[in-house]
Design a protein around this motif. Structure first.
Motif, PDB file in Angstrom:
ATOM      1  N   LYS A  33       0.840  -1.187   0.000  1.00  0.00           N
ATOM      2  CA  LYS A  33       0.000   0.000   0.000  1.00  0.00           C
ATOM      3  C   LYS A  33       0.882   1.247   0.000  1.00  0.00           C
ATOM      4  O   LYS A  33       1.861   1.310   0.736  1.00  0.00           O
ATOM      5  CB  LYS A  33      -0.902   0.038   1.240  1.00  0.00           C
TER       6      LYS A  33
ATOM      7  N   ASN B 136      -5.184   3.346   4.665  1.00  0.00           N
ATOM      8  CA  ASN B 136      -5.452   3.435   3.227  1.00  0.00           C
ATOM      9  C   ASN B 136      -5.475   4.888   2.759  1.00  0.00           C
ATOM     10  O   ASN B 136      -6.289   5.286   1.932  1.00  0.00           O
ATOM     11  CB  ASN B 136      -6.776   2.749   2.861  1.00  0.00           C
TER      12      ASN B 136
ATOM     13  N   ASP C 262      -9.390   6.553   1.418  1.00  0.00           N
ATOM     14  CA  ASP C 262     -10.102   5.349   0.977  1.00  0.00           C
ATOM     15  C   ASP C 262      -9.476   4.794  -0.296  1.00  0.00           C
ATOM     16  O   ASP C 262     -10.165   4.460  -1.267  1.00  0.00           O
ATOM     17  CB  ASP C 262     -11.591   5.636   0.753  1.00  0.00           C
TER      18      ASP C 262
ATOM     19  N   GLN D  30      -7.605   2.429  -2.978  1.00  0.00           N
ATOM     20  CA  GLN D  30      -7.521   1.042  -3.407  1.00  0.00           C
ATOM     21  C   GLN D  30      -6.187   0.860  -4.124  1.00  0.00           C
ATOM     22  O   GLN D  30      -5.744   1.756  -4.860  1.00  0.00           O
ATOM     23  CB  GLN D  30      -8.680   0.693  -4.334  1.00  0.00           C
ATOM     24  N   TYR D  31      -5.561  -0.291  -3.919  1.00  0.00           N
ATOM     25  CA  TYR D  31      -4.207  -0.506  -4.433  1.00  0.00           C
ATOM     26  C   TYR D  31      -4.202  -1.725  -5.346  1.00  0.00           C
ATOM     27  O   TYR D  31      -4.608  -2.819  -4.946  1.00  0.00           O
ATOM     28  CB  TYR D  31      -3.230  -0.708  -3.278  1.00  0.00           C
TER      29      TYR D  31
ATOM     30  N   THR E 292     -10.559   7.216  -3.533  1.00  0.00           N
ATOM     31  CA  THR E 292     -11.993   7.483  -3.576  1.00  0.00           C
ATOM     32  C   THR E 292     -12.289   8.956  -3.354  1.00  0.00           C
ATOM     33  O   THR E 292     -13.198   9.528  -3.941  1.00  0.00           O
ATOM     34  CB  THR E 292     -12.725   6.642  -2.518  1.00  0.00           C
TER      35      THR E 292
END
Length: 471
Positions: A348, A377, A402, A404-405, A418
């Protein structure tokens, strides 16, 4: 590294308190031209890029400097393809717009035709304006067995950098030129920033370059530094002894560069990935020195030369007692493997905003973390550092939440956020917070534009919008 203190005596920590509910504003101002907003991708990119936009205030007017150009097809040497599969963007015109600082009414626009096809910067002094442009060596591009191959030409006499000097009416007065053979330049500004600073009659250019091919045929990259006498418009390009490429402040590879004057002493900052693999501060000296005084302020784990370093540098400033560097950084405690394409083992991109405070007296560096994003995150972007005067500073960054990886086949990470907000906090010269971290929900940051402080606010431009924060 011997460093002379500007202020001698007891060190006093300032306790200025800034408003926790600062007024914020957004106004649509202009077209975006070549501007690019700060994104998760730009905030994890291993190298910096040429700044294509800048902002300054003069005589109560707000000046926004942009560049216009267009794409051209790149010819293929051994085959006639129309259209060509390769396109190159060529900078053609510098656009300087003047705005009323209070009403933001646009009052005037000036156009300057570029001499060379790469626009690299605009700089204003009390008496003059300067533009920097450049050009790379030509390439022979061909297609062999379906693959595109490129071969650089090496014209020693090619003018690779030009600095133009203008009066305050934008009349061209003089220019300085740097040839390729003066420091083995194949492509100027490559994989780096273009930092400009001045003191008295010296204009200092601190940037990067790829060089003529080595014995093994590799075009290595390193920093490039030149001092221009603004009276004679002669450029000082120092080389280390008999070297035809290394300079006394050599950093190879150098992926970002900053420069500022501490009184009459020029101070440089480089983001090195090999020799050294560190953030390094250097005192620029005149003459034929073989090596400038320098200190590593942040050693970067990993094999020398690995492109990935786990941090980006966004700001550099000088206070009475310290050098202050603003970065975003991964947590280096896990033992990652750093390669050219990825930080292997990193799952991440949760980078924190960190201020490095380097004492002029001891040369010791203290790391001050302004965020703690581990396990959230959340990605802190490449930060901006704004000098508010009186040894106080504002640190600004985009907080991408928020996230995403996506782990790609080469182990690199694609980060999808996000949501995002602009965050900012005021600190003193020791990195101590003087306010709470505040949120500007509608705020955005430009990859190129450095925010500037007026008497009572911080202002900047990103995309089409003008932003301000009262303090």
């Amino acid at each position: 590294m011997k460093i002379k203190l500007n202020v001698i005596g007891a060190i006093m920590v300032m306790s200025i308190a800034y408003n926790t509910t600062a007024e914020q504003s957004v106004t649509e101002l202009t077209q975006s031209y070549r501007d690019q907003l700060v994104t998760p991708a730009s905030s994890t990119a291993p190298t910096a890029s040429i700044p294509k936009r800048s902002l300054f205030i003069e005589d109560n007017l707000l000046y926004l400097v942009d560049v216009e150009g267009q794409e051209y097809e790149v010819p293929i040497a051994n085959i006639d393809l129309s259209p060509s599969p390769l396109l190159e963007f060529v900078d053609e015109t510098v656009v300087i717009q003047a705005f009323d600082q209070n009403t933001l009414e646009m009052l005037d626009t000036t156009y300057i035709t570029l001499d060379l096809p790469i626009y690299a910067g605009f700089y204003a002094t009390d008496d003059f304006y300067f533009t920097v442009s450049g050009q790379s060596q030509c390439k022979n591009i061909s297609i062999e067995n379906g693959n595109i191959t490129e071969k650089w030409l090496q014209d020693a006499n090619l003018k690779v950098i030009q600095i133009n000097k203008y009066d305050k009416a934008f009349k061209l007065l003089d220019s300085a030129a740097i040839r390729a053979d003066e420091a083995s330049i194949t492509s100027p500004f490559q994989l780096g920033n273009v930092a400009l600073t001045s003191h008295n009659n010296m204009l200092l250019l601190h940037t990067a370059r790829t060089m003529f091919s080595s014995a093994s045929g590799v075009h290595h990259q390193a920093q490039f530094t030149a001092a221009i006498d603004t009276n004679s418009m002669l450029a000082e390009v120092r080389l280390a002894g008999a070297s035809r490429w290394a300079q006394p402040n050599n950093v190879s590879h150098s992926f970002n560069q900053f420069a500022a004057f501490d009184d009459n002493q020029a101070i440089l900052l480089d983001h090195g990935n090999a020799f050294p693999r560190a953030l390094v501060i250097t005192q620029y000296d005149h003459g034929n020195a073989l090596k400038d005084d320098s200190i590593n302020i942040f050693d970067i784990p990993g094999y020398p030369g690995a492109t990935q370093t786990g941090l980006t540098v966004g700001g550099f400033a000088i206070s009475d007692h310290n050098y202050i560097t603003a970065i975003n950084s991964i947590d280096y405690q896990p033992k990652y493997h750093f390669s050219n394409s990825a930080i292997v083992g990193l799952k991440k991109e949760e980078r924190d905003i960190v201020v490095l405070v380097t004492s002029k007296e001891s040369s010791n560096t203290t790391q001050v973390a302004l965020t703690d994003y581990s396990g959230t995150n959340t990605l802190g972007s490449t930060p901006k550092l704004v000098d508010l005067n009186n040894n106080t500073f504002m640190v600004m960054w985009m907080e991408f939440t928020d996230c995403q990886y996506i782990i790609n086949p080469d182990n690199s990470i694609t980060t999808i956020a996000t949501d995002s907000n602009l965050k900012y906090v005021t600190i003193n010269e020791y990195g101590t917070k003087l306010s709470d971290v505040q949120t500007f929900e509608d705020g955005k940051l430009s990859q190129f534009v450095q925010p500037i402080a007026t008497d009572d606010k911080v202002i900047w431009v990103a995309g089409e919008n003008y932003y301000s924060i009262d303090f």
